[in-house]
Write an enzyme that holds these catalytic residues in place. Structure first.
Site, PDB file in Angstrom:
ATOM      1  N   ASP A 112       0.845  -1.198   0.000  1.00 13.22           N
ATOM      2  CA  ASP A 112       0.000   0.000   0.000  1.00 13.22           C
ATOM      3  C   ASP A 112       0.880   1.247   0.000  1.00 13.22           C
ATOM      4  O   ASP A 112       1.992   1.249   0.531  1.00 13.22           O
ATOM      5  CB  ASP A 112      -0.916   0.017   1.237  1.00 13.22           C
TER       6      ASP A 112
ATOM      7  N   TYR B 202     -13.114   7.315 -13.718  1.00 10.14           N
ATOM      8  CA  TYR B 202     -13.250   6.103 -12.900  1.00 10.14           C
ATOM      9  C   TYR B 202     -13.916   4.976 -13.695  1.00 10.14           C
ATOM     10  O   TYR B 202     -13.416   3.843 -13.727  1.00 10.14           O
ATOM     11  CB  TYR B 202     -14.064   6.443 -11.655  1.00 10.14           C
TER      12      TYR B 202
ATOM     13  N   LYS C  34     -12.240   1.356 -14.837  1.00  9.96           N
ATOM     14  CA  LYS C  34     -12.758   0.067 -14.366  1.00  9.96           C
ATOM     15  C   LYS C  34     -13.219  -0.805 -15.540  1.00  9.96           C
ATOM     16  O   LYS C  34     -13.081  -2.033 -15.488  1.00  9.96           O
ATOM     17  CB  LYS C  34     -13.898   0.299 -13.378  1.00  9.96           C
TER      18      LYS C  34
ATOM     19  N   THR D 238     -16.659   1.772   2.762  1.00 12.89           N
ATOM     20  CA  THR D 238     -15.215   1.924   2.987  1.00 12.89           C
ATOM     21  C   THR D 238     -14.916   3.426   2.983  1.00 12.89           C
ATOM     22  O   THR D 238     -15.795   4.249   2.667  1.00 12.89           O
ATOM     23  CB  THR D 238     -14.395   1.265   1.852  1.00 12.89           C
TER      24      THR D 238
ATOM     25  N   THR E 207     -16.313   5.656   0.080  1.00  9.06           N
ATOM     26  CA  THR E 207     -17.679   6.177   0.039  1.00  9.06           C
ATOM     27  C   THR E 207     -18.002   7.042   1.268  1.00  9.06           C
ATOM     28  O   THR E 207     -19.160   7.416   1.471  1.00  9.06           O
ATOM     29  CB  THR E 207     -18.705   5.024  -0.039  1.00  9.06           C
TER      30      THR E 207
HETATM   31  N1  LIG Z   1     -15.918   1.371  -1.862  1.00  8.96           N
HETATM   32  C1  LIG Z   1     -16.654   1.175  -2.933  1.00  8.96           C
HETATM   33  O1  LIG Z   1     -17.842   1.513  -2.954  1.00  8.96           O
HETATM   34  C2  LIG Z   1     -16.051   0.526  -4.158  1.00  8.96           C
HETATM   35  C3  LIG Z   1     -16.937   0.087  -5.155  1.00  8.96           C
HETATM   36  C4  LIG Z   1     -16.417  -0.536  -6.289  1.00  8.96           C
HETATM   37  C5  LIG Z   1     -15.056  -0.689  -6.418  1.00  8.96           C
HETATM   38  N2  LIG Z   1     -14.218  -0.245  -5.440  1.00  8.96           N
HETATM   39  C6  LIG Z   1     -12.791  -0.449  -5.659  1.00  8.96           C
HETATM   40  O2  LIG Z   1     -12.261  -1.204  -4.593  1.00  8.96           O
HETATM   41  C7  LIG Z   1     -10.862  -0.918  -4.455  1.00  8.96           C
HETATM   42  C8  LIG Z   1     -10.575  -0.621  -2.996  1.00  8.96           C
HETATM   43  O3  LIG Z   1     -11.257   0.578  -2.628  1.00  8.96           O
HETATM   44  P1  LIG Z   1     -11.838   0.806  -1.159  1.00  8.96           P
HETATM   45  O4  LIG Z   1     -13.261   1.158  -1.305  1.00  8.96           O
HETATM   46  O5  LIG Z   1     -11.428  -0.312  -0.291  1.00  8.96           O
HETATM   47  O6  LIG Z   1     -11.086   2.169  -0.780  1.00  8.96           O
HETATM   48  P2  LIG Z   1      -9.974   2.495   0.324  1.00  8.96           P
HETATM   49  O7  LIG Z   1      -9.623   3.898   0.162  1.00  8.96           O
HETATM   50  O8  LIG Z   1     -10.470   2.017   1.647  1.00  8.96           O
HETATM   51  O9  LIG Z   1      -8.735   1.561  -0.081  1.00  8.96           O
HETATM   52  C9  LIG Z   1      -7.890   1.847  -1.166  1.00  8.96           C
HETATM   53  C10 LIG Z   1      -6.451   1.544  -0.758  1.00  8.96           C
HETATM   54  O10 LIG Z   1      -5.630   1.710  -1.917  1.00  8.96           O
HETATM   55  C11 LIG Z   1      -4.453   2.413  -1.538  1.00  8.96           C
HETATM   56  N3  LIG Z   1      -3.906   3.096  -2.711  1.00  8.96           N
HETATM   57  C12 LIG Z   1      -4.470   4.109  -3.409  1.00  8.96           C
HETATM   58  N4  LIG Z   1      -3.664   4.502  -4.402  1.00  8.96           N
HETATM   59  C13 LIG Z   1      -2.553   3.710  -4.336  1.00  8.96           C
HETATM   60  C14 LIG Z   1      -1.371   3.626  -5.102  1.00  8.96           C
HETATM   61  N5  LIG Z   1      -1.142   4.443  -6.133  1.00  8.96           N
HETATM   62  N6  LIG Z   1      -0.456   2.690  -4.771  1.00  8.96           N
HETATM   63  C15 LIG Z   1      -0.675   1.867  -3.704  1.00  8.96           C
HETATM   64  N7  LIG Z   1      -1.774   1.915  -2.939  1.00  8.96           N
HETATM   65  C16 LIG Z   1      -2.709   2.822  -3.255  1.00  8.96           C
HETATM   66  C17 LIG Z   1      -4.924   3.373  -0.461  1.00  8.96           C
HETATM   67  O11 LIG Z   1      -3.850   3.851   0.334  1.00  8.96           O
HETATM   68  C18 LIG Z   1      -5.927   2.516   0.303  1.00  8.96           C
HETATM   69  O12 LIG Z   1      -5.310   1.824   1.371  1.00  8.96           O
HETATM   70  C19 LIG Z   1     -10.589   0.254  -5.401  1.00  8.96           C
HETATM   71  O13 LIG Z   1     -10.014  -0.229  -6.588  1.00  8.96           O
HETATM   72  C20 LIG Z   1     -11.967   0.812  -5.666  1.00  8.96           C
HETATM   73  O14 LIG Z   1     -12.030   1.495  -6.881  1.00  8.96           O
HETATM   74  C21 LIG Z   1     -14.690   0.353  -4.302  1.00  8.96           C
END
Ligand SMILES: NC(=O)c1ccc[n+]([C@@H]2O[C@H](COP(=O)([O-])OP(=O)(O)OC[C@H]3O[C@@H](n4cnc5c(N)ncnc54)[C@H](O)[C@@H]3O)[C@@H](O)[C@H]2O)c1
Length: 263
Positions: free
Chosen positions: A37, A168, A172, A203, A206
């Site tokens: 991370d 975004y 995706k 998370t 959101t």
């Molecule tokens: N939360 C939602 O509603 C949702 C829905 C669909 C998809 N996603 C996807 O799920 C994945 C995780 O998101 P989340 O909701 O857990 O968010 P989050 O912010 O809790 O977690 C994302 C993590 O990625 C790390 N990160 C970001 N950019 C980085 C980089 N360049 N290099 C290394 N680490 C990096 C951040 O430090 C963080 O720990 C993402 O790809 C997001 O697009 C989330």
């Protein structure tokens, strides 16, 4: 007996949200986990929590858009635990100014005003970063000759257009196609490549929308189950794809999205 006993998993974005939930769920099923991370402090904290519960976990700081960092991350799994079986590419951003754990509103509304640099950052992290993670994971898996499972965290936004989120959604949709192409290319190496397209999940990503009544109503109105998903519900989908339960499944995108994308 756990479903992942003796397996080693690398998870990018493992410090928070969906990535962290995957790390915790995989640990519960017997895997050793390496969390990569950008935020080392939160990754160390997440790994420490797993170790405090009797697991084996290690944190590595990575910038997921860096080829060298992805190579180092995969090598760490081999050096520390002797193998690499599972990789989850969960590092991602919702917009170019997004910092996980902080509530930062988007700086623009709509593609018409999008700054090319902010567009590029989202594509770099969400698409090119995932590509690099896949590439470096597969290179080590091929060398080891034991196959493997790669799981890319896409989004329901790969299928459902979100107003104001072209960068975004496009990133995706790219992950979805990358997953299908790479799955075909990796079949001969017994490496399965699948993706998950979550709907709205509770998370840090959101957190901003969840803070307002309007934001919550908008997300619920788009979701037939009328609620957000919990990170562990996405991790359980990842567990299926990581485990032998999905041994005949590759090139697929699963949508744990409360019925948001049906088709
Ligand atoms: N939360 C939602 O509603 C949702 C829905 C669909 C998809 N996603 C996807 O799920 C994945 C995780 O998101 P989340 O909701 O857990 O968010 P989050 O912010 O809790 O977690 C994302 C993590 O990625 C790390 N990160 C970001 N950019 C980085 C980089 N360049 N290099 C290394 N680490 C990096 C951040 O430090 C963080 O720990 C993402 O790809 C997001 O697009 C989330």
């Amino acid at each position: 007996m756990g479903q992942l006993d003796d397996r080693v998993a690398v998870i990018t974005g493992g410090a928070s949200g969906i990535g962290r939930a995957c790390a915790e769920r995989f640990f519960e099923e017997g895997a050793s986990v390496v969390l990569g991370d950008l935020n080392l402090g939160r990754a160390v904290e997440a790994a420490g929590a797993i170790e405090a519960n009797g697991g084996t976990a290690h944190a590595v700081q990575i910038e997921s858009t860096s080829p060298a960092d992805n190579e180092t991350l995969m090598r760490t799994a081999l050096d520390k635990y002797g193998r690499l079986d599972i990789v989850v590419a969960a590092a991602g951003v919702s917009h170019s100014g997004y910092v996980s754990g902080e509530v930062i509103p988007r700086e623009h509304l709509g593609l018409i005003n999008q700054d090319p640099a902010s567009w590029q950052r989202v594509i770099d992290v969400n698409l090119t970063g995932v590509m690099l993670t896949n590439q470096h994971a597969a290179r080590l898996m091929i060398d080891a000759g034991n196959g493997g499972s790669i799981i890319n965290i896409a989004s329901v936004a790969a299928k459902v257009p979100l107003r104001g989120g072209a960068d975004y959604c496009v990133s995706k949709a790219g992950v979805a196609m990358l997953t299908k192409v790479f799955a075909l290319e990796m079949v001969e190496h017994d490496i399965r490549v699948n993706a998950i397209g979550p709907g709205f999940v509770a998370t840090p990503m959101t957190a901003g929308a969840r803070q307002t009544h309007e934001g919550m109503e908008r997300m619920r109105a788009m979701t037939p189950m009328d609620r957000l998903g919990e990170p562990v519900e996405i991790a359980n989908t990842a567990l299926f794809l990581a485990s032998d339960q999905s041994s005949y499944t590759t090139g697929q995108i699963m949508f744990p999205a409360g019925g948001m994308h049906v088709g």
